[in-house]
Design an enzyme around this catalytic site. Structure first.
Site, PDB file in Angstrom:
ATOM      1  N   ASP A 128       0.856  -1.190   0.000  1.00 54.81           N
ATOM      2  CA  ASP A 128       0.000   0.000   0.000  1.00 54.81           C
ATOM      3  C   ASP A 128       0.889   1.235   0.000  1.00 54.81           C
ATOM      4  O   ASP A 128       2.018   1.194   0.512  1.00 54.81           O
ATOM      5  CB  ASP A 128      -0.903   0.019   1.234  1.00 54.81           C
ATOM      6  CG  ASP A 128      -1.991  -1.039   1.187  1.00 54.81           C
ATOM      7  OD1 ASP A 128      -2.446  -1.368   0.084  1.00 54.81           O
ATOM      8  OD2 ASP A 128      -2.388  -1.511   2.270  1.00 54.81           O
ATOM      9  N   ASP A 154      -7.047  -1.254  -4.617  1.00 51.20           N
ATOM     10  CA  ASP A 154      -8.126  -0.903  -3.686  1.00 51.20           C
ATOM     11  C   ASP A 154      -9.024   0.179  -4.290  1.00 51.20           C
ATOM     12  O   ASP A 154     -10.250   0.123  -4.174  1.00 51.20           O
ATOM     13  CB  ASP A 154      -7.556  -0.384  -2.360  1.00 51.20           C
ATOM     14  CG  ASP A 154      -6.698  -1.401  -1.636  1.00 51.20           C
ATOM     15  OD1 ASP A 154      -6.936  -2.616  -1.805  1.00 51.20           O
ATOM     16  OD2 ASP A 154      -5.791  -0.981  -0.898  1.00 51.20           O
TER      17      ASP A 154
END
Length: 185
Positions: A128, A154
């Site tokens: 991330d 995401d």
């Protein structure tokens, strides 16, 4: 089968190809961005993009959204395989039925799911890096909130889900208008 029916049949398969291409593009962009993070940043390193609001921060997540269900790799791999099989089937059905908004949204979800799936299989965790921080005053109280760090996969999943809701709403309105037209003498 008439020639026009055959062309319509082929057109559905052509559109299906484009929707799979969208999913492949999401995977490519997601994996390239994660490769850049892995090769350019130390874990925890952060680079400001918009001072105090948006940063690129190297982070790893062994769980799901917002860090829930940490260290459940096998569970996520199995669940993702099941979901991906369902997405591939429903995407094909939607594309062949010419439900383009629904098919596009499913292609975003498919690409995002596979992007994070690749990370889980390869590394046991998801890379991330998109980090937003919100600082403002709310009725005299200072608020400093750091949104959970996420990635392009995401983002694609969230946009895809929002588009599924939009498609559902639009189809509901269309069906409601059809019913009113049918019921009106």
């Amino acid at each position: 089968m008439y020639y026009s029916d055959f062309l319509a049949f082929l057109g559905g398969w052509t559109s299906l190809f484009y929707f799979y291409l969208v999913a492949a593009l999401v995977i490519l962009l997601d994996q390239l961005s994660k490769w850049w993070i892995l090769h350019s940043f130390e874990l925890g390193e952060s680079m400001p993009v918009i001072d105090g609001f948006f940063m690129i921060t190297s982070h790893r997540n062994k769980g799901a959204a917002f860090g829930i269900l940490q260290d459940q790799r096998t569970f996520f791999i199995i669940i993702t395989i099941v979901i991906v099989i369902g997405l591939i089937w429903y995407l094909a059905k939607s594309a062949l039925d010419r439900k383009n908004l629904l098919a596009f949204s499913l292609s975003l979800i498919l690409g995002g799911a596979l992007g994070n799936f690749i990370d889980r299989v390869r590394m046991g965790e998801v890379v991330d890096f998109l980090h937003f921080r919100f600082r403002f005053s709310w009725f005299g109280t200072e608020v400093d909130y750091s949104y959970p760090i996420f990635n392009l996969a995401d983002s694609a999943i969230c946009i895809g889900v929002a588009l599924v809701f939009l498609d559902t709403f639009l189809e509901w309105r269309k069906e409601r208008k059809r019913r009113k037209a049918y019921e009106t003498p």
